[in-house]
Motif scaffolding. Sequence first.
Motif, PDB file in Angstrom:
ATOM      1  N   UNK A 153       0.893  -0.956  -0.141  1.00 41.89           N
ATOM      2  CA  UNK A 153       0.115   0.134   0.166  1.00 41.89           C
ATOM      3  C   UNK A 153       0.762   1.254  -0.226  1.00 41.89           C
ATOM      4  N   UNK A 154       0.422   2.281  -0.641  1.00 40.81           N
ATOM      5  CA  UNK A 154       1.339   3.504  -0.973  1.00 40.81           C
ATOM      6  C   UNK A 154       0.358   4.597  -0.536  1.00 40.81           C
ATOM      7  N   UNK A 155       1.132   5.660  -0.227  1.00 41.14           N
ATOM      8  CA  UNK A 155       0.560   6.996   0.116  1.00 41.14           C
ATOM      9  C   UNK A 155       1.425   8.187  -0.268  1.00 41.14           C
ATOM     10  N   UNK A 156       0.627   9.090  -0.647  1.00 41.77           N
ATOM     11  CA  UNK A 156       1.282  10.577  -0.661  1.00 41.77           C
ATOM     12  C   UNK A 156       1.755  11.173   0.598  1.00 41.77           C
ATOM     13  N   UNK A 157       2.936  11.524   0.775  1.00 40.49           N
ATOM     14  CA  UNK A 157       3.372  12.158   1.935  1.00 40.49           C
ATOM     15  C   UNK A 157       3.871  13.491   1.648  1.00 40.49           C
ATOM     16  N   UNK A 158       3.613  14.487   2.188  1.00 43.20           N
ATOM     17  CA  UNK A 158       4.261  15.808   2.096  1.00 43.20           C
ATOM     18  C   UNK A 158       5.164  16.153   2.911  1.00 43.20           C
ATOM     19  N   UNK A 159       6.567  16.381   2.303  1.00 42.22           N
ATOM     20  CA  UNK A 159       7.586  16.404   3.188  1.00 42.22           C
ATOM     21  C   UNK A 159       8.024  17.896   2.816  1.00 42.22           C
ATOM     22  N   UNK A 160       8.219  18.662   4.033  1.00 39.35           N
ATOM     23  CA  UNK A 160       8.685  19.870   3.778  1.00 39.35           C
ATOM     24  C   UNK A 160       8.007  20.805   2.632  1.00 39.35           C
ATOM     25  N   UNK A 161       6.583  20.542   2.434  1.00 40.85           N
ATOM     26  CA  UNK A 161       6.065  21.183   1.275  1.00 40.85           C
ATOM     27  C   UNK A 161       5.979  20.452   0.055  1.00 40.85           C
ATOM     28  N   UNK A 162       6.794  19.308  -0.030  1.00 40.50           N
ATOM     29  CA  UNK A 162       6.698  18.486  -1.531  1.00 40.50           C
ATOM     30  C   UNK A 162       6.112  17.209  -1.342  1.00 40.50           C
ATOM     31  N   UNK A 163       5.515  16.819  -2.291  1.00 43.48           N
ATOM     32  CA  UNK A 163       4.534  15.465  -2.198  1.00 43.48           C
ATOM     33  C   UNK A 163       5.731  14.285  -2.851  1.00 43.48           C
ATOM     34  N   UNK A 164       5.765  13.320  -1.968  1.00 47.06           N
ATOM     35  CA  UNK A 164       6.392  11.950  -2.369  1.00 47.06           C
ATOM     36  C   UNK A 164       5.517  10.932  -2.183  1.00 47.06           C
ATOM     37  N   UNK A 165       5.293   9.911  -3.095  1.00 40.91           N
ATOM     38  CA  UNK A 165       4.833   8.536  -2.956  1.00 40.91           C
ATOM     39  C   UNK A 165       5.765   7.761  -2.298  1.00 40.91           C
ATOM     40  N   UNK A 166       5.231   7.238  -1.131  1.00 41.79           N
ATOM     41  CA  UNK A 166       5.820   6.294  -0.235  1.00 41.79           C
ATOM     42  C   UNK A 166       5.234   4.950   0.070  1.00 41.79           C
ATOM     43  N   UNK A 167       5.778   3.837   0.334  1.00 40.98           N
ATOM     44  CA  UNK A 167       5.263   2.846   0.872  1.00 40.98           C
ATOM     45  C   UNK A 167       4.950   2.674   2.051  1.00 40.98           C
ATOM     46  N   UNK A 168       3.712   1.964   2.678  1.00 41.89           N
ATOM     47  CA  UNK A 168       3.445   2.112   3.895  1.00 41.89           C
ATOM     48  C   UNK A 168       4.010   0.814   4.613  1.00 41.89           C
ATOM     49  N   UNK A 169       4.684   1.127   5.753  1.00 47.05           N
ATOM     50  CA  UNK A 169       5.858   0.096   6.304  1.00 47.05           C
ATOM     51  C   UNK A 169       5.575  -0.121   7.589  1.00 47.05           C
ATOM     52  N   UNK A 170       4.839  -0.867   8.284  1.00 44.98           N
ATOM     53  CA  UNK A 170       4.918  -0.931   9.836  1.00 44.98           C
ATOM     54  C   UNK A 170       6.043  -1.753  10.229  1.00 44.98           C
ATOM     55  N   UNK A 171       6.806  -2.323   9.110  1.00 47.21           N
ATOM     56  CA  UNK A 171       7.877  -3.087   9.513  1.00 47.21           C
ATOM     57  C   UNK A 171       9.175  -2.190   9.531  1.00 47.21           C
ATOM     58  N   UNK A 172       9.005  -0.991   9.389  1.00 54.19           N
ATOM     59  CA  UNK A 172      10.169   0.157   9.407  1.00 54.19           C
ATOM     60  C   UNK A 172      10.356   0.829  10.403  1.00 54.19           C
ATOM     61  N   UNK A 173      11.267   0.868  11.384  1.00 48.08           N
ATOM     62  CA  UNK A 173      11.411   1.534  12.754  1.00 48.08           C
ATOM     63  C   UNK A 173      11.529   2.974  12.578  1.00 48.08           C
ATOM     64  N   UNK A 174      11.833   3.636  11.293  1.00 47.33           N
ATOM     65  CA  UNK A 174      12.016   5.171  11.040  1.00 47.33           C
ATOM     66  C   UNK A 174      10.536   5.647  10.604  1.00 47.33           C
TER      67      UNK A 174
END
Length: 369
Positions: A153-174
Amino acid sequence: MMLTEEETPKETGLVEETGEMADVEEAIDRIDETIDIISVKGSCLPHVMIELEGIPVCFVVDTGCEMSSITREQMTSLGFEESDLVNTNGTFHLVVSVKINNYKFVELFYVLSNFEDNLLGLNILANYCCIIDLDKDTLTFRELYMDASWDLRKTTVNIQGKDVEMDIDTGAESYMTGTLSLAKELNLPLKAIQGYSIIGVGYEVAVPYVAPDLCIKAFGREVHDAWYKVKPDETPEGYKDPTLGVPFFYGLRLLFNPDGSFEVMEPETEDVMRSSDELSEEREISTRGDTSGSKTIPSAIAMDKPQGSDKEATMTATEDPKESDEETTVVDMDKPQTCDEKPATKAAEKHQESNKEPTATAAEVPQGI
């Protein structure tokens, strides 16, 4: 129960016919079994205990993993032998009996030799229409949906005002991981570090840089002081996509719905156990609300926010850094800042208490990256 290669079912998610569940059809339609999400010392990831072959087994709830897997050591502890493994193009798997409270079925699990955690992946989380509730710390299996997609599953994340598509990963600690090229594109402030790594299935790579103190927005939620960890060039192909990790989702609920859709909801949303028919009816009446608004979340949930110094040397990803005479500072990559606010959720509080990772030391930023 052990199955030989000849006995391996062609499909997963088959319900065992037992006296406890005489009505197999009803058991497949509705499951409604809930188990607790637990914390494991030294990890901020969500874990659950699931019974395999009559033995309780600890799993990481991992939405960044398509297929569920167990370690080779776990395979041995369950009583299986090498001869029980099925080899498909170099990938080894077993079909194992599973019990979730009173619900029984058999499922396929990959067997990994080069990983230390058992992973509960999308072939179970999506197929069984699970709700991962990181507010109440529960995992609910609702009903069987054999046509569910196992794609990440993916979602759009706004980072410092810029949109990035990212994987949703509950197995990632960061909070976030991604490539150096993406960090440059986003013009993120980078800090060189030592002593920290990203561990994936079949690989472990050192993190060369982090970008601290970021503002990110997704699913109507806003988080301050988030961190972006850079995946090095030696990260295997197929694992370089940017990810949004579990710290962002503390206090939220992730729903794999019976109609194949996926949602992330705030905890105050009505507690639902919706069937496919109920979802269809609901969506005929109304459309899903807009989640573009942002709700600010206290930085106390920033699980990988280190304690640092205002004198720490930083660089912008697009700059050519020079050597610095600044005194080297110590960066604890996983320890949250001390603040007067209570953690946003009980899950965050537990993980703050248990997270004892070694610290990483800020290194001199090399020239010419």
